[in-house]
Design a protein around this motif. Structure first.
Motif, short mmCIF file in Angstrom:
data_model
loop_
_atom_site.label_atom_id
_atom_site.label_comp_id
_atom_site.label_asym_id
_atom_site.label_seq_id
_atom_site.Cartn_x
_atom_site.Cartn_y
_atom_site.Cartn_z
N ARG A 140 16.33 -0.40 25.84
CA ARG A 140 16.59 -1.34 26.92
C ARG A 140 15.56 -1.22 28.04
O ARG A 140 15.14 -2.22 28.63
CB ARG A 140 18.01 -1.13 27.47
CG ARG A 140 19.10 -1.67 26.56
CD ARG A 140 20.49 -1.40 27.09
NE ARG A 140 20.91 -0.03 26.87
CZ ARG A 140 21.55 0.72 27.74
NH1 ARG A 140 21.84 0.23 28.95
NH2 ARG A 140 21.92 1.95 27.45
N SER A 141 15.12 0.01 28.30
CA SER A 141 14.12 0.23 29.35
C SER A 141 12.78 -0.36 28.96
O SER A 141 12.11 -1.03 29.77
CB SER A 141 13.97 1.73 29.62
OG SER A 141 15.18 2.29 30.06
N ARG A 142 12.36 -0.14 27.71
CA ARG A 142 11.04 -0.63 27.28
C ARG A 142 11.01 -2.15 27.23
O ARG A 142 10.04 -2.79 27.67
CB ARG A 142 10.68 -0.06 25.91
CG ARG A 142 9.23 -0.36 25.51
CD ARG A 142 8.97 -0.12 24.05
NE ARG A 142 9.77 -0.96 23.19
CZ ARG A 142 9.54 -2.25 22.98
NH1 ARG A 142 8.54 -2.87 23.60
NH2 ARG A 142 10.30 -2.94 22.16
N VAL A 143 12.08 -2.76 26.72
CA VAL A 143 12.13 -4.22 26.66
C VAL A 143 12.11 -4.81 28.07
O VAL A 143 11.43 -5.80 28.34
CB VAL A 143 13.37 -4.69 25.88
CG1 VAL A 143 13.57 -6.19 26.03
CG2 VAL A 143 13.22 -4.32 24.41
N LEU A 144 12.84 -4.19 28.98
CA LEU A 144 12.84 -4.66 30.37
C LEU A 144 11.45 -4.58 30.98
O LEU A 144 11.01 -5.50 31.68
CB LEU A 144 13.83 -3.85 31.20
CG LEU A 144 13.88 -4.21 32.68
CD1 LEU A 144 14.36 -5.65 32.87
CD2 LEU A 144 14.77 -3.25 33.44
N LEU A 145 10.74 -3.49 30.72
CA LEU A 145 9.37 -3.35 31.23
C LEU A 145 8.48 -4.46 30.70
O LEU A 145 7.69 -5.06 31.44
CB LEU A 145 8.80 -1.98 30.85
CG LEU A 145 7.36 -1.71 31.28
CD1 LEU A 145 7.22 -1.78 32.80
CD2 LEU A 145 6.91 -0.34 30.77
N ASP A 146 8.60 -4.78 29.41
CA ASP A 146 7.81 -5.86 28.81
C ASP A 146 8.11 -7.20 29.49
O ASP A 146 7.21 -7.99 29.77
CB ASP A 146 8.11 -5.97 27.31
CG ASP A 146 7.46 -4.87 26.49
OD1 ASP A 146 6.55 -4.21 27.02
OD2 ASP A 146 7.87 -4.68 25.34
#
Length: 294
Positions: A182-188
């Motif tokens: 969830r964190s990585r997708v949000l960063l993207d």
């Protein structure tokens, strides 16, 4: 157009063949309802549900934003869905089973044709690509930048759903197994500049304490809202993604303190035991502005 998208705390799925439930969604306080023409409707009922949803969108007069989840792009049903539901009262289209940016480009082109056919401004209707496969999650940035109308994206990691099957994790109420995802997708999505990222889902209807913890975790990560499957979840989600009275009062005090210091030529100052500066004041102003718009 994408910068004009309003933040949405809660987006409640409503079966496309039960449009009468829109009143329940509005009564629950949902910021938006997603009328579902995909998974919620059996194949034999697709045509009737499409007509029902189109009528519901065209006659809706409430403040709650309306979205429609269309059928996947690998069949003619998606094109028929788009032509039927495109309307000035439609806030957005939820696109399932996205695999790559090309899917978003195709949906964007089809939606543009529909907007032209209905005399609407191109780009008026938001497009919400659902990241339901490993390939889509890995390509979140490229998918989010594929069309200016892309908005409200995020990692939707519900129990037993497509993402769990695609990634192979074992779901837990704490969400630790999907925290990094969830964190990585949000960063993207933030890097892509797509507005108003939303997460989800919480599928245990009666566990409101678990929902609250999960919603607060998503808010802490930086998401602005969540998708939901039951009206009872809406008040919990709205509360988690809304600043409380104490937060708003503190924002106002912080802004006043920083502006007073700036008038004296000061930069970073001490405020209630913490170092603050213009960056913190800007964030406080944005939070107050969002709260006033709701």
């Amino acid at each position: 157009m994408s910068s004009d998208r309003p933040p949405l705390r809660s987006l409640l799925f409503v079966p496309g063949n039960r449009t009468d439930w829109l009143l329940k969604a509005a009564a629950a306080g949902a910021d938006a309802a997603i009328l579902d023409l995909e998974d919620a409707v059996p194949p034999a009922g697709k045509s009737a549900a499409r007509a029902q949803v189109a009528e519901a969108v065209a006659t809706w007069t409430g403040d709650m934003a309306l979205f429609v989840r269309i059928n996947p792009l690998d069949g003619w049903a998606a094109a028929e869905d788009l032509r039927a539901v495109t309307h000035s009262r439609l806030h957005g289209v939820v696109l399932p089973k996205v695999g790559e940016p090309a899917d978003v480009l195709l949906a964007d082109r089809m939606l543009t044709w529909c907007e032209r056919e209905h005399g609407l401004t191109e780009g008026r209707i938001a497009l919400v690509p659902l990241l339901e496969s490993a390939l889509a999650l890995r390509a979140a940035y490229d998918i989010a930048t594929a069309a200016p109308r892309a908005a409200y994206l995020g990692a939707v990691t519900g129990k037993g759903g497509d993402v769990e099957r695609a990634i192979g994790y074992r779901w837990s109420p704490s969400g630790t197994e999907t925290l990094a995802l969830r964190s990585r997708v949000l960063l993207d999505i933030r890097a892509a500049g797509a507005p108003c990222p939303v997460a989800g889902l919480w599928t245990t209807i009666g566990d409101l304490d678990g929902l609250r913890a999960f919603a607060e975790q998503n808010r802490s990560l930086g998401y602005e809202g969540m998708m939901a499957i039951h009206p009872s979840h809406i008040p919990v989600i709205n509360e988690a993604f809304s600043p409380g009275p104490d937060d708003l009062a503190r924002y106002a005090r912080l802004i006043a303190t920083v502006e007073e210091a700036q008038a004296r030529g000061a930069g970073a100052i001490t405020f209630e035991g913490e170092m603050v500066d213009e960056a913190m004041a800007a964030r406080a102003r944005a939070a107050l502005h969002r709260a006033q718009d709701r």
